[in-house]
Design a protein around this motif. Structure first.
Motif, mmCIF file in Angstrom:
data_model
loop_
_atom_site.group_PDB
_atom_site.id
_atom_site.type_symbol
_atom_site.label_atom_id
_atom_site.label_comp_id
_atom_site.label_asym_id
_atom_site.label_seq_id
_atom_site.Cartn_x
_atom_site.Cartn_y
_atom_site.Cartn_z
ATOM 1 N N ARG A 137 -3.189 1.998 -1.188
ATOM 2 C CA ARG A 137 -1.917 2.644 -0.847
ATOM 3 C C ARG A 137 -2.130 4.136 -0.686
ATOM 4 N NH1 ARG A 137 3.815 0.772 -3.039
ATOM 5 N NH2 ARG A 137 5.061 2.036 -1.621
ATOM 6 N N ALA A 138 -1.764 4.653 0.469
ATOM 7 C CA ALA A 138 -1.862 6.087 0.761
ATOM 8 C C ALA A 138 -0.596 6.502 1.480
ATOM 9 C CB ALA A 138 -3.090 6.373 1.622
ATOM 10 N N GLN A 139 0.062 7.508 0.969
ATOM 11 C CA GLN A 139 1.310 8.011 1.541
ATOM 12 C C GLN A 139 2.337 6.894 1.699
ATOM 13 O OE1 GLN A 139 -0.238 9.809 5.076
ATOM 14 N NE2 GLN A 139 -1.097 11.550 3.963
ATOM 15 N N GLY A 140 2.394 6.018 0.695
ATOM 16 C CA GLY A 140 3.392 4.955 0.664
ATOM 17 C C GLY A 140 3.088 3.743 1.508
ATOM 18 N N GLU A 198 3.738 1.738 10.650
ATOM 19 C CA GLU A 198 2.609 2.677 10.735
ATOM 20 C C GLU A 198 1.405 2.062 11.457
ATOM 21 O OE1 GLU A 198 2.366 5.933 9.668
ATOM 22 O OE2 GLU A 198 4.534 5.844 9.318
#
Length: 154
Positions: free
Chosen positions: A26-29, A64
């Protein structure tokens, strides 16, 4: 390379555990993988204890472009359950029978009115299938005739 995940049904803890096992971080949500993407096979809702959390994991991944998804029958059923039948005033495309209400109850209990409306709008954006280079993805079964019928009516 893809990781295919289906039938989450509101089990967010198990989804997170699986993503971790597969090497997603998990990175930046958003859960991401350096080399792969998930293809979600639908059925995000109904049954499990953490439906909002599943949607909070899955939707950002798709938005994303860290994942792809197809609609499952539970999303399709939810859309029909909440869509008025234009040919039968006061009725819905999926009848509000005891069986149908029971199937969809967990989702209705866990999502407030705004969350449910936003989720239904998002479900409408999900394709029924993906036809990728060398890979066809659908929730239940691939049916050439049914796919052709849908394409002709859109």
């Amino acid at each position: 390379m893809y990781d295919l995940i289906g039938d989450i049904h509101g089990y967010a803890d198990e989804l997170v555990q699986l993503l971790n096992i597969l090497g997603y971080q998990r990175a930046q949500g958003v859960y991401r993988h350096a080399e792969r993407k998930v293809i979600f096979l639908g059925d995000f809702i109904d049954r499990g204890p953490k439906i909002p959390q599943v949607l909070e994991i899955v939707r950002p991944m798709i938005e994303e472009e860290e994942a792809l998804a197809v609609m499952g029958n539970h999303e399709l059923n939810a859309l029909a359950y909440h869509t008025a039948d234009p040919e039968a005033p006061g009725e819905y495309l999926r009848r509000h029978t005891r069986k149908n209400e029971k199937q969809h109850r967990m989702t209705m209990e866990q999502l407030n009115t705004g969350e449910l409306a936003a989720s239904l709008e998002w479900f409408r954006t999900l394709p029924l299938w993906l036809d990728l280079d060398g890979l066809r993805v659908v929730h239940a079964c691939w049916d050439e005739h049914a796919a052709a019928t849908i394409i002709q009516s859109t």
